[in-house]
Write a protein that holds these residues in place. Structure first.
Motif: not given
Length: 204
Positions: A41-52
């Motif tokens: 099952p997915a746990f979703t994450v909205q991040g930013a490109g180039g940033d972890n």
């Protein structure tokens, strides 16, 4: 076993075809190492490109047994590597599906942690954006919600909507049974043209 009995052993291709829905992710999102299989099952994450930074937070927030599904905008950076893999395994996370880059392929394979990513990159990342979690994200052109069933293998990856998963799995069971019968007839000398009404229904 659970997780719908590991998606009943069906391939990503079978599940995509059985769904009748746009569940197949962009073919550029592939397994980081040969033989990796993703299912959970997915746990979703909205991040930013180039940033972890969001991924570090996600490892702490995701429930055990889940697959992190992260939108990093397809950025060509090494957002994930050996350190995050070990941390994720200790928290019971079962895999990563990321629209962005990762690194440490050999180490990740040695740890047996399935990762599906858009690219493999050694470009470094910053740690500024803490992320947004359990929100709809777009990964490989498909919108994924927390709780959707994610399956990945050598052919690609799919994200099955949670409300439709059982129906899709039942259709996949039926499809596999039907194809088993077709294979038997083919081995008896029948042709594909005899067994299908037309080329449109052939599908392979």
């Amino acid at each position: 076993m659970s997780t719908h009995d590991l998606a009943r052993g069906h391939s990503s291709a079978t599940l995509s075809e059985a769904s009748g829905l746009p569940v197949a992710l962009c073919p550029r999102i592939r397994s980081l190492w040969a033989g990796a299989r993703l299912c959970g099952p997915a746990f979703t994450v909205q991040g930013a490109g180039g940033d972890n930074f969001a991924l570090h937070h996600a490892v702490l927030k995701a429930p055990p047994g889940s697959v992190l599904v992260a939108d990093l905008g397809g950025a060509r950076h090494g957002h994930w590597g050996e350190i995050l893999t070990v941390a994720a395994q200790q928290r019971g996370i079962t895999g990563l599906l990321i629209d962005g880059g990762v690194r440490d392929a050999a180490e990740t394979q040695a740890l047996g942690f399935p990762v599906f990513s858009r690219n493999n990159s050694i470009l470094g990342t910053r740690k500024d954006f803490p992320g947004v979690f359990a929100c709809p994200v777009k990964v490989g052109g498909v919108t994924v919600h927390t709780g959707d069933l994610v399956v990945g293998d050598v052919d690609g990856a799919v994200a099955l909507p949670a409300p439709d998963t059982e129906v899709i799995l039942d259709r996949a069971d039926a499809r596999v049974a039907h194809e088993r019968d077709l294979m038997k007839l083919l081995r008896e000398g029948r042709s594909t043209l005899e067994l299908y009404d037309n080329f449109e229904t052939l599908g392979r």
